[in-house]
Enzyme design. Structure first.
Site, PDB file in Angstrom:
ATOM      1  N   ARG A 195     -17.693  21.801 -20.965  1.00 55.15           N
ATOM      2  CA  ARG A 195     -18.090  20.644 -20.136  1.00 55.15           C
ATOM      3  C   ARG A 195     -17.301  19.397 -20.533  1.00 55.15           C
ATOM      4  O   ARG A 195     -16.869  18.626 -19.691  1.00 55.15           O
ATOM      5  CB  ARG A 195     -19.589  20.365 -20.278  1.00 55.15           C
TER       6      ARG A 195
ATOM      7  N   GLU B 291     -36.307  33.965 -18.386  1.00 57.52           N
ATOM      8  CA  GLU B 291     -35.088  33.837 -17.577  1.00 57.52           C
ATOM      9  C   GLU B 291     -34.229  35.098 -17.619  1.00 57.52           C
ATOM     10  O   GLU B 291     -33.383  35.251 -18.500  1.00 57.52           O
ATOM     11  CB  GLU B 291     -34.257  32.624 -18.044  1.00 57.52           C
TER      12      GLU B 291
ATOM     13  N   LYS C 297     -37.777  31.902 -14.470  1.00 52.33           N
ATOM     14  CA  LYS C 297     -36.519  31.241 -14.092  1.00 52.33           C
ATOM     15  C   LYS C 297     -35.531  32.301 -13.626  1.00 52.33           C
ATOM     16  O   LYS C 297     -34.757  32.844 -14.434  1.00 52.33           O
ATOM     17  CB  LYS C 297     -35.971  30.440 -15.276  1.00 52.33           C
TER      18      LYS C 297
ATOM     19  N   SER D 269     -29.190  27.406 -11.387  1.00 49.98           N
ATOM     20  CA  SER D 269     -28.194  27.213 -10.320  1.00 49.98           C
ATOM     21  C   SER D 269     -27.061  28.229 -10.438  1.00 49.98           C
ATOM     22  O   SER D 269     -26.475  28.616  -9.419  1.00 49.98           O
ATOM     23  CB  SER D 269     -27.670  25.779 -10.278  1.00 49.98           C
ATOM     24  N   GLY D 270     -26.717  28.639 -11.638  1.00 48.97           N
ATOM     25  CA  GLY D 270     -25.872  29.810 -11.847  1.00 48.97           C
ATOM     26  C   GLY D 270     -24.424  29.725 -11.393  1.00 48.97           C
ATOM     27  O   GLY D 270     -23.769  30.751 -11.294  1.00 48.97           O
ATOM     28  N   GLY D 271     -23.952  28.511 -11.080  1.00 48.70           N
ATOM     29  CA  GLY D 271     -22.571  28.382 -10.617  1.00 48.70           C
ATOM     30  C   GLY D 271     -22.472  28.082  -9.129  1.00 48.70           C
ATOM     31  O   GLY D 271     -21.369  27.957  -8.584  1.00 48.70           O
TER      32      GLY D 271
ATOM     33  N   ARG E 250     -25.867  22.973 -14.451  1.00 50.36           N
ATOM     34  CA  ARG E 250     -24.657  22.480 -13.785  1.00 50.36           C
ATOM     35  C   ARG E 250     -24.947  21.712 -12.502  1.00 50.36           C
ATOM     36  O   ARG E 250     -24.333  20.685 -12.224  1.00 50.36           O
ATOM     37  CB  ARG E 250     -23.716  23.653 -13.499  1.00 50.36           C
TER      38      ARG E 250
HETATM   39  P1  13P Z   1     -27.299  26.512 -14.544  1.00 48.06           P
HETATM   40  O1  13P Z   1     -28.252  25.820 -13.573  1.00 48.06           O
HETATM   41  O2  13P Z   1     -26.051  25.745 -14.814  1.00 48.06           O
HETATM   42  O3  13P Z   1     -27.107  27.952 -14.211  1.00 48.06           O
HETATM   43  O4  13P Z   1     -28.031  26.481 -15.964  1.00 48.06           O
HETATM   44  C1  13P Z   1     -29.366  26.757 -16.022  1.00 48.06           C
HETATM   45  C2  13P Z   1     -29.660  27.427 -17.285  1.00 48.06           C
HETATM   46  O5  13P Z   1     -30.466  26.983 -18.070  1.00 48.06           O
HETATM   47  C3  13P Z   1     -28.970  28.701 -17.570  1.00 48.06           C
HETATM   48  O6  13P Z   1     -29.546  29.325 -18.661  1.00 48.06           O
END
Ligand code: 13P
Length: 339
Positions: A33, A176, A218, A260-262, A291
């Site tokens: 980042r 998650e 999540k 959000s995952g990208g 992100r």
């Molecule tokens: P992103 O929303 O960037 O995918 O990150 C969330 C997160 O905590 C991933 O473990």
């Protein structure tokens, strides 16, 4: 375990209008980042960046909880105030990432991952609770194009062991299991693999007596891989995600906070809003974005003190858009209005 207290925290984390700021990037992820904005990845720079978000009062009005990395939970702001206190003062709940990342799982498919961090977790959790953490996070990584039953089971079992330990120490586990979106797989593959992963995860939670009223799930949304030949419409993602979750997630779970995952930040917002507009499901649905909340403020900040106000405005805009999405009220024209 105090299930009433756990349930209250879980409900607060997913209260409509607010969602979770995932600011728990490991030092290694922060390197990527910081590289992207040409800033040195030092402890002070990581602190300054996170401090600017936690001090952004208006933006934090849309944030129910913040996931912290171990370094951050012990850090003080520049003026000596604990960062955890800044979060509490903004009426948000501090949380902590407790997994220790993933390594290759020998015995699965080559390259399959298993998340580490269960050893000594029972010693770490009470310390985090004492410092103010009321929820935790553990991420399992599933590649939909490289999956074995052994790998899936090992990851689901680790999630359940973690969730069980968290509840013992009155910490709400964010569960998650992330099905990655980096490949070229079709949306149908993401749907089938996510359903399998969720069903196995809830089976393992059941075997270990995890109280579903005291967790937050999540998951990933049902999107095609980034390199897939056919991308999906907002409606298709929303409909397929609701369908898969309804087939796999018990209604005792208070809420779902998506990663959000990208996805681009606007698409992550649009998908969440569309699902809440449809509204045909038994849980609260909100965001737990890393992100998709932070890309804009990071770019605006670029490591310069004189950009702090601009970065806070960028953060406010994304937080507000996602707050609206958690109620199904986001619209494209609102996106265009600067904060
Ligand atoms: P992103 O929303 O960037 O995918 O990150 C969330 C997160 O905590 C991933 O473990």
């Amino acid at each position: 375990m105090n299930l009433d207290a756990l349930n209250k925290v879980a409900e607060a984390m997913v209260a409509p209008g607010r969602g979770i700021l995932a600011a728990d990037e490991s030092t290694g992820t922060m390197q990527k980042r910081m590289d992207a904005i040409s800033v040195q990845n030092t402890e002070d720079n990581r602190r300054d960046y996170r401090e600017l978000m936690f001090r952004a009062k208006e933006a934090m009005g849309y944030v129910s909880g913040v996931i912290l990395y171990d370094e951050t939970i012990w850090q003080n702001a520049k003026d000596g105030t604990p960062l955890v206190k800044l979060i509490e003062d903004a009426n948000a709940i501090p949380g902590i990432k407790v997994d220790e990342g993933a390594r290759d799982l020998l015995g699965g498919k080559p390259g399959e991952k298993i998340t580490r961090g269960l050893d000594k977790l029972h010693e770490r959790l009470p310390k985090y609770y004492e410092k103010g953490a009321r929820f935790a996070k553990w991420r399992a990584i599933i590649d939909p194009n490289n999956i074995s039953y052994a790998g899936l089971l090992a990851n689901a079992h680790a999630l359940a062991r973690y969730a069980n330990l968290c509840q013992e120490f009155d910490i709400v586990p964010i569960v998650e299991p992330e099905v990655l979106m980096d490949g070229d797989n079709a949306i149908e593959t993401t749907a089938a693999v996510t359903e399998w992963v969720l069903k196995e995860t809830f089976q393992q939670l059941y075997y270990l007596n995890v109280a579903l009223e005291g967790i937050v799930l999540k998951p990933n949304m049902i999107v095609p891989g980034k390199k897939a030949a056919r991308q999906a419409s907002i409606d298709e993602v929303a409909e397929k995600t609701i369908k898969v979750l309804k087939a796999s997630v018990p209604s005792a779970v208070p809420g779902i906070a998506y990663l959000s995952g990208g996805q681009s930040d606007e698409l992550a917002t649009a998908h969440l809003s569309r699902m809440n507009e449809i509204g045909d499901f038994p849980w609260k649905m909100t965001f737990s974005y890393g992100r998709a909340l932070q890309a804009a403020p990071q770019k605006a900040w670029a490591g310069k003190a004189e950009n702090v106000a601009a970065a806070q405005r960028a953060f406010l805009h994304r937080a507000r858009m996602n707050g609206l999405a958690s109620k199904g009220e986001w619209k494209t024209d609102l996106e265009k209005q600067a904060a």
